[in-house]
Design a protein around this motif. Structure first.
Motif, PDB file in Angstrom:
ATOM      1  N   TRP A   1     -33.302  58.804  -8.656  1.00  0.00           N
ATOM      2  CA  TRP A   1     -32.670  58.421  -7.398  1.00  0.00           C
ATOM      3  C   TRP A   1     -31.686  59.506  -6.980  1.00  0.00           C
ATOM      4  O   TRP A   1     -30.922  60.000  -7.805  1.00  0.00           O
ATOM      5  N   ILE A   2     -31.707  59.861  -5.719  1.00  0.00           N
ATOM      6  CA  ILE A   2     -30.709  60.775  -5.174  1.00  0.00           C
ATOM      7  C   ILE A   2     -30.055  60.114  -3.959  1.00  0.00           C
ATOM      8  O   ILE A   2     -30.626  59.205  -3.353  1.00  0.00           O
ATOM      9  N   GLU A   3     -28.848  60.564  -3.665  1.00  0.00           N
ATOM     10  CA  GLU A   3     -28.139  60.074  -2.480  1.00  0.00           C
ATOM     11  C   GLU A   3     -27.617  61.293  -1.726  1.00  0.00           C
ATOM     12  O   GLU A   3     -26.639  61.908  -2.137  1.00  0.00           O
ATOM     13  N   VAL A   4     -28.307  61.655  -0.660  1.00  0.00           N
ATOM     14  CA  VAL A   4     -27.936  62.823   0.138  1.00  0.00           C
ATOM     15  C   VAL A   4     -26.995  62.365   1.248  1.00  0.00           C
ATOM     16  O   VAL A   4     -27.419  61.683   2.187  1.00  0.00           O
ATOM     17  N   THR A   5     -25.745  62.719   1.133  1.00  0.00           N
ATOM     18  CA  THR A   5     -24.740  62.250   2.091  1.00  0.00           C
ATOM     19  C   THR A   5     -24.738  63.142   3.339  1.00  0.00           C
ATOM     20  O   THR A   5     -25.281  64.245   3.331  1.00  0.00           O
ATOM     21  N   PRO A   6     -24.113  62.682   4.439  1.00  0.00           N
ATOM     22  CA  PRO A   6     -24.065  63.494   5.660  1.00  0.00           C
ATOM     23  C   PRO A   6     -23.452  64.864   5.407  1.00  0.00           C
ATOM     24  O   PRO A   6     -22.509  65.012   4.635  1.00  0.00           O
ATOM     25  N   VAL A   7     -24.009  65.856   6.077  1.00  0.00           N
ATOM     26  CA  VAL A   7     -23.561  67.241   5.914  1.00  0.00           C
ATOM     27  C   VAL A   7     -22.355  67.493   6.813  1.00  0.00           C
ATOM     28  O   VAL A   7     -22.354  67.132   7.990  1.00  0.00           O
ATOM     29  N   ARG A   8     -21.330  68.113   6.248  1.00  0.00           N
ATOM     30  CA  ARG A   8     -20.158  68.479   7.049  1.00  0.00           C
ATOM     31  C   ARG A   8     -20.361  69.869   7.642  1.00  0.00           C
ATOM     32  O   ARG A   8     -20.809  70.782   6.945  1.00  0.00           O
ATOM     33  N   VAL A   9     -20.038  70.014   8.927  1.00  0.00           N
ATOM     34  CA  VAL A   9     -20.217  71.288   9.622  1.00  0.00           C
ATOM     35  C   VAL A   9     -18.934  71.645  10.357  1.00  0.00           C
ATOM     36  O   VAL A   9     -18.123  70.775  10.678  1.00  0.00           O
ATOM     37  N   PRO A  10     -18.710  72.932  10.655  1.00  0.00           N
ATOM     38  CA  PRO A  10     -17.559  73.308  11.484  1.00  0.00           C
ATOM     39  C   PRO A  10     -17.625  72.607  12.838  1.00  0.00           C
ATOM     40  O   PRO A  10     -18.714  72.365  13.376  1.00  0.00           O
ATOM     41  N   GLU A  11     -16.472  72.290  13.390  1.00  0.00           N
ATOM     42  CA  GLU A  11     -16.422  71.508  14.625  1.00  0.00           C
ATOM     43  C   GLU A  11     -17.189  72.175  15.767  1.00  0.00           C
ATOM     44  O   GLU A  11     -17.802  71.497  16.585  1.00  0.00           O
TER      45      GLU A  11
ATOM     46  N   VAL B   1     -25.486  64.000  -3.643  1.00  0.00           N
ATOM     47  CA  VAL B   1     -25.463  65.369  -3.131  1.00  0.00           C
ATOM     48  C   VAL B   1     -24.560  65.432  -1.906  1.00  0.00           C
ATOM     49  O   VAL B   1     -24.763  64.710  -0.933  1.00  0.00           O
ATOM     50  N   THR B   2     -23.542  66.287  -1.963  1.00  0.00           N
ATOM     51  CA  THR B   2     -22.677  66.519  -0.808  1.00  0.00           C
ATOM     52  C   THR B   2     -22.746  68.000  -0.446  1.00  0.00           C
ATOM     53  O   THR B   2     -22.810  68.867  -1.331  1.00  0.00           O
TER      54      THR B   2
END
Length: 202
Positions: A55-65, A129-130
């Protein structure tokens, strides 16, 4: 009366031509995720150390504004700044595009199941995964480059492995070339993350 009617028809036709000439072009939409046929199966995955599916949990990707928008953002080759293309857009906000594409890549390469938004199975180990996009930019017709920091956390014991993927690839042609280059960058990032998951899964 006939002359007046003819004049009105002519004016209406001219107005229609002017409106059509001033109409904005329809936007073209791009996605970083593959087609449904490219996606990994939604069930059964490679077994983890406990013998359960991986099982994996791929969380939302953070990007520059400045990248957190629906339009494609590319470098302006003349001024050295950046431009937003109103006629070239992502099908969803860029953080979602990146998350979905990474999830597909990881599910496929690891033969895993992404449980993000579905909840983790009770008492089953998983890998969260972050990712943080430190930089992502492109010169249209030339190249695209990215620096992406990522972390894999093994649950429930919390052991962590972190890394950083720095990639530069050619981006020939127009914006389609930029999108394809971004897909290559994400594939390289997913390969690094997958190696991290496999390292923690031993």
């Amino acid at each position: 009366m006939m002359k007046r009617l003819t004049m009105l028809v002519t004016l209406a036709a001219a107005a229609t031509v002017m409106m059509n000439g001033c109409a904005s072009p329809e936007p073209h939409y791009y996605t970083l995720a593959g087609s449904r046929s490219d996606a990994a199966p939604a069930v059964t995955g490679r077994t983890s150390r406990s013998g359960a599916p991986l099982w994996i949990e791929v969380t939302p990707v953070r990007v520059p504004e400045r990248l957190n928008r629906i339009q494609l953002v590319v470098r302006d080759g003349t001024s050295g700044g950046v431009t937003l293309s109103d006629t070239s857009r992502w099908t969803s906000p860029l953080p979602n595009e990146l998350r979905d594409a990474l999830s597909q890549q990881l599910q496929s390469s690891l033969d895993a199941v992404d449980v993000y938004q579905h909840g983790l199975p009770a008492a089953q180990p998983a890998f969260r995964v972050t990712t943080d996009v430190v930089a992502l930019d492109a010169d249209v017709g030339k190249r695209a480059a990215a620096t992406i920091a990522w972390t894999v956390r093994r649950l429930p014991d919390g052991k962590v492995l972190s890394g950083r993927t720095e990639t530069e690839v050619p981006a020939p042609g127009q914006l389609e070339g930029v999108v394809n280059a971004y897909r290559e960058i994400l594939a390289a990032t997913a390969a690094d993350i997958a190696a991290g998951v496999q390292s923690l899964n031993r």
